[in-house]
Structures are given as structure tokens and as C-alpha cells.
Design a protein around this motif. Structure first.
Motif, short mmCIF file in Angstrom:
data_model
loop_
_atom_site.label_atom_id
_atom_site.label_comp_id
_atom_site.label_asym_id
_atom_site.label_seq_id
_atom_site.Cartn_x
_atom_site.Cartn_y
_atom_site.Cartn_z
N THR A 184 0.92 -1.17 0.08
CA THR A 184 -0.02 0.02 0.00
C THR A 184 0.98 1.28 0.00
O THR A 184 0.55 2.35 0.35
CB THR A 184 -1.11 0.06 1.24
N GLY A 185 2.19 1.19 -0.61
CA GLY A 185 3.02 2.32 -0.62
C GLY A 185 3.48 2.34 -2.07
O GLY A 185 2.63 1.95 -2.91
N GLY A 186 4.30 3.24 -2.38
CA GLY A 186 4.68 3.57 -3.82
C GLY A 186 4.00 4.49 -4.72
O GLY A 186 3.92 4.32 -5.76
N GLY A 187 3.18 5.52 -4.03
CA GLY A 187 2.78 6.72 -4.66
C GLY A 187 1.39 5.97 -5.42
O GLY A 187 0.70 5.04 -4.87
N PHE A 188 1.41 6.31 -6.52
CA PHE A 188 0.09 5.74 -7.54
C PHE A 188 0.12 4.24 -7.57
O PHE A 188 -0.67 3.63 -8.05
CB PHE A 188 0.19 6.40 -8.88
N ALA A 189 1.29 3.67 -7.45
CA ALA A 189 1.67 2.36 -7.76
C ALA A 189 0.87 1.18 -6.46
O ALA A 189 0.41 0.09 -6.80
CB ALA A 189 2.86 1.50 -7.65
N ALA A 190 0.45 2.04 -5.52
CA ALA A 190 -0.18 1.29 -4.18
C ALA A 190 -1.48 0.72 -4.77
O ALA A 190 -2.34 1.32 -5.58
CB ALA A 190 -0.51 2.34 -3.08
N ALA A 191 -1.76 -0.62 -4.29
CA ALA A 191 -3.21 -1.01 -4.63
C ALA A 191 -4.38 -0.32 -4.28
O ALA A 191 -5.48 -0.20 -4.74
CB ALA A 191 -3.18 -2.55 -3.91
N ASN A 192 -4.14 0.68 -3.31
CA ASN A 192 -5.12 1.51 -2.66
C ASN A 192 -5.66 2.60 -3.92
O ASN A 192 -6.90 2.86 -4.11
CB ASN A 192 -4.95 2.56 -1.66
N SER A 193 -4.69 2.59 -5.05
CA SER A 193 -5.24 3.59 -6.19
C SER A 193 -6.40 2.90 -6.80
O SER A 193 -7.25 3.34 -7.68
CB SER A 193 -4.09 3.62 -7.03
N ILE A 194 -6.72 1.39 -6.78
CA ILE A 194 -7.56 0.66 -7.52
C ILE A 194 -8.77 0.33 -6.67
O ILE A 194 -9.94 0.37 -6.70
CB ILE A 194 -6.99 -0.46 -8.27
N PHE A 195 -8.43 -0.29 -5.50
CA PHE A 195 -9.33 -0.96 -4.19
C PHE A 195 -9.81 0.09 -3.52
O PHE A 195 -10.89 -0.13 -3.18
CB PHE A 195 -8.36 -1.75 -3.56
N GLY A 196 -9.23 1.20 -3.37
CA GLY A 196 -9.75 2.16 -2.24
C GLY A 196 -9.28 1.83 -1.20
O GLY A 196 -8.20 0.83 -1.21
N ASN A 197 -9.56 2.18 0.14
CA ASN A 197 -8.89 2.00 1.26
C ASN A 197 -9.49 0.90 2.06
O ASN A 197 -9.19 0.64 3.31
CB ASN A 197 -8.76 3.10 2.22
N SER A 198 -10.27 -0.21 1.57
CA SER A 198 -10.79 -1.34 1.98
C SER A 198 -9.71 -2.16 2.49
O SER A 198 -9.73 -2.97 3.36
CB SER A 198 -11.60 -1.98 1.27
N ILE A 199 -8.47 -1.94 2.07
CA ILE A 199 -7.42 -2.89 2.21
C ILE A 199 -6.59 -2.34 3.31
O ILE A 199 -5.41 -2.86 3.74
CB ILE A 199 -6.72 -3.34 1.14
N PHE A 200 -6.81 -1.03 3.62
CA PHE A 200 -6.05 -0.37 4.61
C PHE A 200 -6.52 1.03 5.08
O PHE A 200 -6.38 1.98 4.45
CB PHE A 200 -4.43 0.07 3.90
#
Length: 372
Positions: free
Chosen positions: A118-134
Motif C-alpha cells: 500500500t505504498g509506492g505512490g500511484f503504484a499502491a493497490a489503494n489507487s484501485i481498491f480504495g482503502n478497504s485494504i488499509f
């Protein structure tokens, strides 16, 4: 004791929004080259400690604050300890009980499945999943089991219920705000295999008949789930994650889809509320490079729609991330990360024709991180 992390990078970022169809035409381009704060991990400082109470049980506390390294300002809405603020009891035999502002189950059970954690700027999975994973929840009570033969389970209850009554010359009405829910997770680890799954449910109800300009009477029952795993082949590790959200979102629908919905011809508000249906997926690989390096790659995508807000409107997103991290010591590392993604929304309306919005995002950053 005092601990923390400082992380900053320098790099290029570009986004482009393209409008086509029956409503608007043209492009909007935004570019910058600047310092980026907290690229691989969010900047933080904190205080934590424990006291041995005997019989294998200890009292614990964590107070953790986030900040922007580029300008020195606090983040998490200006909260002093916006990242974590908790107190609890822990034991190797029966687990950990804590209360306060805490992470949801996703942070423990599925966030590590993301190659970029969930890091890496735009590379983070949050960019697609939203924050349900974090994500973080206020007013939560949490319990985590110890490792039980490779299995681990966690559950947290969220409860914040307030009511204000007015009478006499003030009128005769009630203002209520209730946020209740649960966040649960389960994992299994055995040798090269790791499997994790989570489920979050948040029931948010607000009522204020005297609110201006319009009375408030709303209720949203948001559900989010994720399941995935990793398999370590020694020369490389495979990462797979799949998730969904219904009738709202936990921390958004992802950066790209949210921007498309905000810029869409008809959709302006409420896209991630009642009626939302989202499916997200991720596949990635991490591989060690020598004794000190680690290569990371991920592809993530989603499909999001909400026909209660806009008929026949659907968003599809795709995001690719590539990164490399090199440890200079146990506490200091350098990194580089590059991301390219796009999201496209298309709306068919019988009266107004067809409108399309496409957002593309590019980011390339090199940086330095130090932990203390």
C-alpha cells in the motif's frame, strides 16, 4: 520509546482528463516536478511502550502522528495522533485487545499481499481498491489472536452513537449521528503460502431535520471484502488479490475511478454511495535482487458502477506499477518507482446522448527512506 519513519522522493507526475461525446470536448493536463512526501511509506513519528503485568500479560500503548515531509505540516485532518492512538493488553497466549483509533483488519491481513504494501505512490493497490485494504477507524475495540498453528484471526467493533435533543424555543427535534460496524480478518501461513481475507461492514446513519440548506436524513450500509494470497518460489513471489464493495465504499473507490466519476458529464456526487457495485483485482511479482535489493511489479484493475446515481454509467480502470528498493542498511533504503494507469467512464443517456471521460496518470519518483 520514540520511533518513526522519514520518506521523501523527487519526481514527475502527470494527469490528463479527456472529455468526448455529447456533453463536453477537450483535455485538461496537469503536470508537476517536485518533492513527494511519504512515497514508499507514510511519514510518521510515534510513542509506544509496554509494561509487564505478570503471567505473560503486558499493557501496551501507541500514539502515532503523520506529517508531510515536504512542508512539515501534520496530516490525517490535522489530528495530533491521526495514524494510531490506542491502549490495550497483550499476551502471547491469548492475543491482543486494544481500544482507540486503529487500523481495520485489512492492514493486517490483506495489505501485505500488495507488492508495494500500500505504498509506492500511484503504484499502491489503494489507487484501485480504495482503502478497504488499509484504513483507520475511530472509536474501535479490537481483538487479534496469536498465531494458532499458522492461523490468525482478528475482529474490531466500531461504535459511535450521538444524539442531541432540542425543545422549547429551540424547536422540537433531534439531531442524531450513528456509526456502527465491524471489521474482521483471517489468515493462514505455512511455508511459502500465505492466504488472507477480510470483511468490513459500516452502518452510517445521520439525521438533522433543521439542517440548512436541506434537512439531512440518510443511511448507508457499506460492505467491503477482499481475499488473496502470495506464494514464495524463492526466486520470486507471486501476489494475487481480489475484492469488492457494495452500497458505498471504505475510503473511496480508488484514485482513478473517483477522478473519472467526479469529472463525468452527469455524475457529480454520490457515486460511491448507495447502489455502488465495485470489483477490483491485482496480480503482482516481487523478486530479491542480490542480498539488499527487491524488485516489485503489479497490475491492478477495477470495474465500478452505480445505476442509482447515473443510469448506464460504468468506470473501468487499469494501473501498472514497477519499483525497485535497495537497502543501504537495516534502517535506510533508496528506491525508484514508476506508475502508469488509466480509467475510463462512459455514460449512455437516451435524452442527452453519450458522454465519455478518460483519465490517465503517470508518475516516476526516486527517493530515500530512513527509519528510527
Amino acid at each position: 520509546h520514540l520511533y518513526g519513519l522519514v520518506d521523501a522522493g523527487y519526481g514527475y507526475q502527470h494527469t490528463e482528463t479527456k472529455h468526448r461525446g455529447a456533453y463536453e470536448h477537450g483535455k485538461i493536463k496537469r503536470s508537476n516536478i517536485q518533492v513527494h512526501s511519504g512515497v514508499m511509506n507514510g511519514n510518521r513519528w510515534g510513542l509506544k511502550g509496554s509494561e509487564d503485568l505478570g503471567n505473560g500479560t503486558s499493557a501496551i500503548f501507541i500514539l502515532e502522528s503523520g506529517f508531510d515531509l515536504a512542508n512539515g505540516e501534520s496530516i490525517q485532518g490535522g489530528r495530533l495522533f491521526g495514524r494510531q492512538a490506542l491502549v490495550g493488553l497483550t499476551s502471547e497466549n491469548w492475543g491482543t485487545f486494544s481500544i482507540g483509533r486503529q487500523y481495520n483488519a485489512g492492514e493486517t491481513f490483506v495489505a501485505p499481499i500488495d507488492p508495494f504494501s500500500t505504498g509506492g505512490g500511484f503504484a499502491a493497490a489503494n489507487s484501485i481498491f480504495g482503502n478497504s485494504i488499509f484504513d483507520r477507524y475511530d472509536s474501535s475495540i479490537k481483538y487479534m489472536t496469536p498465531n494458532l498453528g499458522g492461523f490468525k484471526f482478528g475482529v474490531s467493533a466500531v461504535h459511535d452513537d450521538s444524539e442531541t435533543k432540542y425543545s422549547g424555543s429551540f424547536g422540537d427535534y433531534k439531531v442524531t449521528s450513528r456509526r456502527v460496524g465491524v471489521s474482521t480478518g483471517l489468515s493462514y501461513s505455512n511455508g511459502p503460502i500465505y492466504i488472507g481475507a477480510t470483511f468490513d461492514y459500516i452502518d452510517q446513519k445521520d439525521r438533522d431535520p433543521d439542517a440548512t440548506p436541506d434537512p439531512i436524513d440518510s443511511r448507508h450500509k457499506t460492505k467491503a471484502w477482499n481475499i488473496g494470497g502470495t506464494y514464495d518460489f524463492d526466486v520470486a513471489k507471486l501476489h494475487l488479490l481480489y475484492g469488492g464493495q457494495r452500497d458505498g465504499s471504505i475510503g473511496g473507490v480508488g484514485m482513478l475511478a473517483a477522478r473519472v466519476a467526479a469529472d463525468a458529464p452527469i455524475v457529480t456526487t454520490g457515486f460511491d454511495g448507495d447502489g455502488l457495485k465495485q470489483h477490483s483485482w491485482l496480480a503482482g511479482i516481487t523478486a530479491p535482487v542480490g542480498d539488499a535489493g527487491n524488485l516489485m511489479f503489479s497490475y491492478a484493475g477495477n470495474v465500478v458502477k452505480n445505476e442509482e446515481v447515473a443510469d448506464n454509467f460504468k468506470v473501468k480502470s487499469h494501473n501498472f506499477g514497477l519499483g525497485y528498493r535497495h537497502n543501504l542498511s537495516k534502517r535506510t533504503s533508496v528506491y525508484g518507482v514508476a506508475t502508469y494507469g488509466w480509467s475510463e467512464g462512459k455514460e449512455r443517456h437516451l435524452a442527452n446522448g453519450t458522454g465519455k471521460v478518460k483519465v490517465t496518470a503517470t508518475q516516476a519518483i526516486v527517493g530515500l527512506q530512513h527509519r528510527f
